[in-house]
Design an enzyme around this catalytic site. Structure first.
Site, PDB file in Angstrom:
ATOM      1  N   ASP A 133      47.398  42.734  51.234  1.00 34.83           N
ATOM      2  CA  ASP A 133      48.575  43.161  50.547  1.00 34.83           C
ATOM      3  C   ASP A 133      50.010  42.574  50.775  1.00 34.83           C
ATOM      4  OD1 ASP A 133      49.200  45.669  48.804  1.00 34.83           O
ATOM      5  OD2 ASP A 133      50.637  46.177  50.370  1.00 34.83           O
ATOM      6  N   HIS A 178      44.982  47.060  39.706  1.00 30.21           N
ATOM      7  CA  HIS A 178      45.563  48.434  40.006  1.00 30.21           C
ATOM      8  C   HIS A 178      47.028  48.752  39.645  1.00 30.21           C
ATOM      9  CE1 HIS A 178      46.073  46.745  43.374  1.00 30.21           C
ATOM     10  NE2 HIS A 178      46.835  47.787  44.088  1.00 30.21           N
ATOM     11  N   ASP A 179      47.785  47.627  39.362  1.00 29.14           N
ATOM     12  CA  ASP A 179      49.087  47.777  39.494  1.00 29.14           C
ATOM     13  C   ASP A 179      49.901  47.510  38.129  1.00 29.14           C
ATOM     14  OD1 ASP A 179      49.614  48.373  42.101  1.00 29.14           O
ATOM     15  OD2 ASP A 179      49.644  46.215  42.556  1.00 29.14           O
ATOM     16  N   ASP A 186      40.832  45.702  51.545  1.00 24.97           N
ATOM     17  CA  ASP A 186      42.224  45.433  51.516  1.00 24.97           C
ATOM     18  C   ASP A 186      42.708  45.558  53.135  1.00 24.97           C
ATOM     19  OD1 ASP A 186      44.628  45.325  50.103  1.00 24.97           O
ATOM     20  OD2 ASP A 186      43.514  46.260  48.578  1.00 24.97           O
ATOM     21  N   GLU A 190      47.915  38.804  48.038  1.00 21.97           N
ATOM     22  CA  GLU A 190      48.805  39.096  47.202  1.00 21.97           C
ATOM     23  C   GLU A 190      50.109  38.487  47.541  1.00 21.97           C
ATOM     24  OE1 GLU A 190      50.693  43.030  44.752  1.00 21.97           O
ATOM     25  OE2 GLU A 190      50.256  43.115  47.003  1.00 21.97           O
TER      26      GLU A 190
HETATM   27  C1  GLC Z   1      50.852  46.260  46.521  1.00 22.82           C
HETATM   28  C2  GLC Z   1      49.800  47.086  46.248  1.00 22.82           C
HETATM   29  C3  GLC Z   1      50.211  48.138  45.738  1.00 22.82           C
HETATM   30  C4  GLC Z   1      50.998  48.904  46.502  1.00 22.82           C
HETATM   31  C5  GLC Z   1      51.960  48.227  47.257  1.00 22.82           C
HETATM   32  C6  GLC Z   1      52.596  48.645  48.277  1.00 22.82           C
HETATM   33  O1  GLC Z   1      51.569  45.649  45.551  1.00 22.82           O
HETATM   34  O2  GLC Z   1      48.956  46.343  45.111  1.00 22.82           O
HETATM   35  O3  GLC Z   1      49.349  48.864  44.785  1.00 22.82           O
HETATM   36  O4  GLC Z   1      51.831  49.958  46.193  1.00 22.82           O
HETATM   37  O5  GLC Z   1      51.588  46.627  47.539  1.00 22.82           O
HETATM   38  O6  GLC Z   1      51.561  48.668  49.505  1.00 22.82           O
END
Ligand code: GLC
Ligand code: CA
Length: 521
Positions: free
Chosen positions: A198, A318-319, A96, A257
């Site tokens: 991210d 994970h979100d 990541d 993402e």
């Molecule tokens: C992304 C991650 C999440 C995190 C956020 C801030 O959305 O998937 O888990 O809290 O970014 O880094």
């Protein structure tokens, strides 16, 4: 084989995978010990959520050193060992990368806070208060409250799109860009195969930090049109330079993402084959339970992926609540895995890279986390429904204490269902979700039509979704029954050889409720 297109990628949340030293928190050595599980599953590689030095305010998404492993997870040597052993099994490793913000404990931010003329000040985004004393603009943090935090010693606000402990980096500063690109080289030089990036759609904001249009005063972050705090066109320039760094190396890839709701906008992040290799498509995370709902999302993904690009599909991460829980309703029995298998068949056989979230291969549900065990700060800032702990509970490997995840006290409780729903138990049961995932992935590997072929939707209604994949003269049809009643199998498919079914004894003319069937031809 183009691993990041044809293969399946497995997401590991390292805190929750396997604890190797009894401190209750999963670690890199734990992942290394379970590589055979991934190899047996047949995935092409893994994406490991952050394991870098971090005060863990956002469980690693607040990075204090981009080029070191947090002692909680191990050491750089542990990482190198994990990578070597993964490669020995032909497994790729993506890690990541969190470019939008660092931790407030990163030494850049610590320096930046010392004075306004500190050389690191402009690594972050600082602004004066408004003449009336107010915040510089109307932006909200995704995690609640204003996106601006007042820094008393230097009398300015700094921007944080997430927690106040996650200050946003200023990508308009070329020194930041170079420093961040070097963090990529650090991991690429070690042999890392790629990155999950991210919130890439956030790294460029409007240069004048203009107010966002307000649609609904009462809904804070969700009541704004995010016209100026994300998705600024300058991101594409940064991405081209990020891509150029990956292209300095052989066979690396990145998936971004891109948390935008317009699939065409997300598709644009693939550029002309010169930006992201892949962009996450999160549309399945909100799809209703029907053949038509999923077919619509697939049609949209097919349409909005540029010709030089390649789609992706995700059911859980994970979100978000795990899909086996999202789609458990009515009088569904907790041990009914038919829906989990149906969705697995769809995920693995669509045209696009499938991402599996650890535990989904055994049909894992959300874990029960009592309030006194809550870890995710979002539970408190946005409310219990937004809390992300239930989808992050530890992986149950066996029926023993804490599901074999740890010999200590797990950081989040292992769900009680681990007594029966665990990897060992499913390994012994040929009809388990685990065996079905293995069979699906093996089939995808064996059939070019499934891994690389064209997609054509054949039939859709509330309960049925039928599509055909085709490559090099090979054809595979996938028939999915989302309905809770049996349904007629269309005549042309009745004589075709059954390659795999989620039902132990498929009927030649009918599909059982929730059956997924894959046929040759
Ligand atoms: C992304 C991650 C999440 C995190 C956020 C801030 O959305 O998937 O888990 O809290 O970014 O880094
Ligand atoms: Ca540990």
């Amino acid at each position: 084989m183009v691993w990041w297109k044809e293969g399946v990628i497995y997401q590991i949340y390292p805190r929750s995978f396997l604890d190797s030293n009894g401190d209750g928190i999963g670690d890199l050595d734990g992942i290394r010990r379970k590589l055979d599980h991934l190899a047996e599953l047949g995935v092409a590689g893994m994406w490991i959520s952050p394991f870098f030095k971090s005060p863990m305010k956002d469980f690693g998404y607040d990075v204090a050193d981009y080029c070191d492993v947090d002692p909680m997870f191990g050491t750089l040597d542990d990482y190198d060992r994990l990578l070597a052993e993964a490669h020995a099994r032909d497994l790729k490793v993506m890690i990541d990368w969190v470019p939008n913000h660092s931790s407030d404990q990163h030494h850049w931010f610590q320096e930046a806070c010392k004075s306004r003329d500190n050389p690191y000040r402009d690594h972050y985004i600082w602004r004066d208060k408004k003449p009336d004393g107010g915040v510089p603009n109307n932006w909200y943090s995704v995690f609640g409250g204003s996106a601006w935090e007042w820094h008393e010693p230097t009398q300015q606000y700094y921007l944080h799109s997430y927690l106040k402990e996650q200050p946003d980096l200023d990508w308009r500063n070329p020194v930041v860009e170079q420093a961040m690109l070097n963090t990529l080289r650090f991991w690429l030089d070690r042999g890392t195969d790629g990155f999950r990036i991210d919130v890439i759609h956030r790294i460029a904001k409007h240069p004048d930090l203009l107010d966002n249009p307000v649609l609904d005063e009462d809904s804070a972050y969700f009541g704004q049109e995010h016209r100026h705090d994300e998705n600024h066109p300058d991101i594409h320039g940064y991405l081209k330079r990020i891509r150029a760094v990956l292209d300095e190396y052989d066979d690396r890839a990145m998936v971004g993402e891109v948390y935008l709701f317009d699939p065409a906008e997300a598709g644009a992040y693939l550029g002309d084959g010169d930006e992201l290799h892949l962009a996450f498509n999160f549309s399945f995370l909100c799809a209703a339970w029907s053949g038509k709902a999923f077919a619509d999302e697939v049609a949209q993904a097919e349409k909005s992926t540029p010709a030089t690009g390649w789609p992706t599909y995700v059911l859980s991460n994970h979100d978000q609540p795990r899909h086996a829980s999202r789609y458990t309703f009515g009088d569904d029995a907790p041990d009914d895995d038919r829906k989990a298998k149906l969705l697995a068949a769809m995920l693995i056989t669509l045209r696009g890279t499938p991402f599996i979230y650890y535990g989904e291969e055994i049909g894992l549900r959300n874990g029960h986390v009592p309030e006194d065990r809550v870890q995710d700060p979002v539970y408190w800032s946005l409310g219990p429904m937004a809390g992300r702990d239930p989808e992050r509970t530890p992986m149950p490997w066996g029926p023993g204490p804490h599901g074999g995840f740890t010999t200590g006290t797990p950081w989040l409780p292992v769900d009680a269902s681990a007594a029966t729903r665990n990897v060992d138990a499913q390994d012994k049961d040929p009809h388990s979700v685990l065996h079905f995932y293995r069979a699906l992935i093996a089939l995808r590997r064996a059939r070019p039509s499934l891994s690389m072929g064209t997609h054509r939707t054949q039939a859709v209604n509330e309960s049925l979704f039928i599509y055909r994949r085709e490559a090099d003269g090979e054809t595979t049809s996938v028939v999915l029954n989302f309905g809770d009643t049996p349904t007629h199998l269309p005549d042309p498919l009745q004589g075709a050889p059954v390659l795999l079914s989620s039902h132990p004894d498929p009927d030649p003319t009918r599909l059982a409720p929730y059956e997924a069937r894959i046929v040759g031809g």
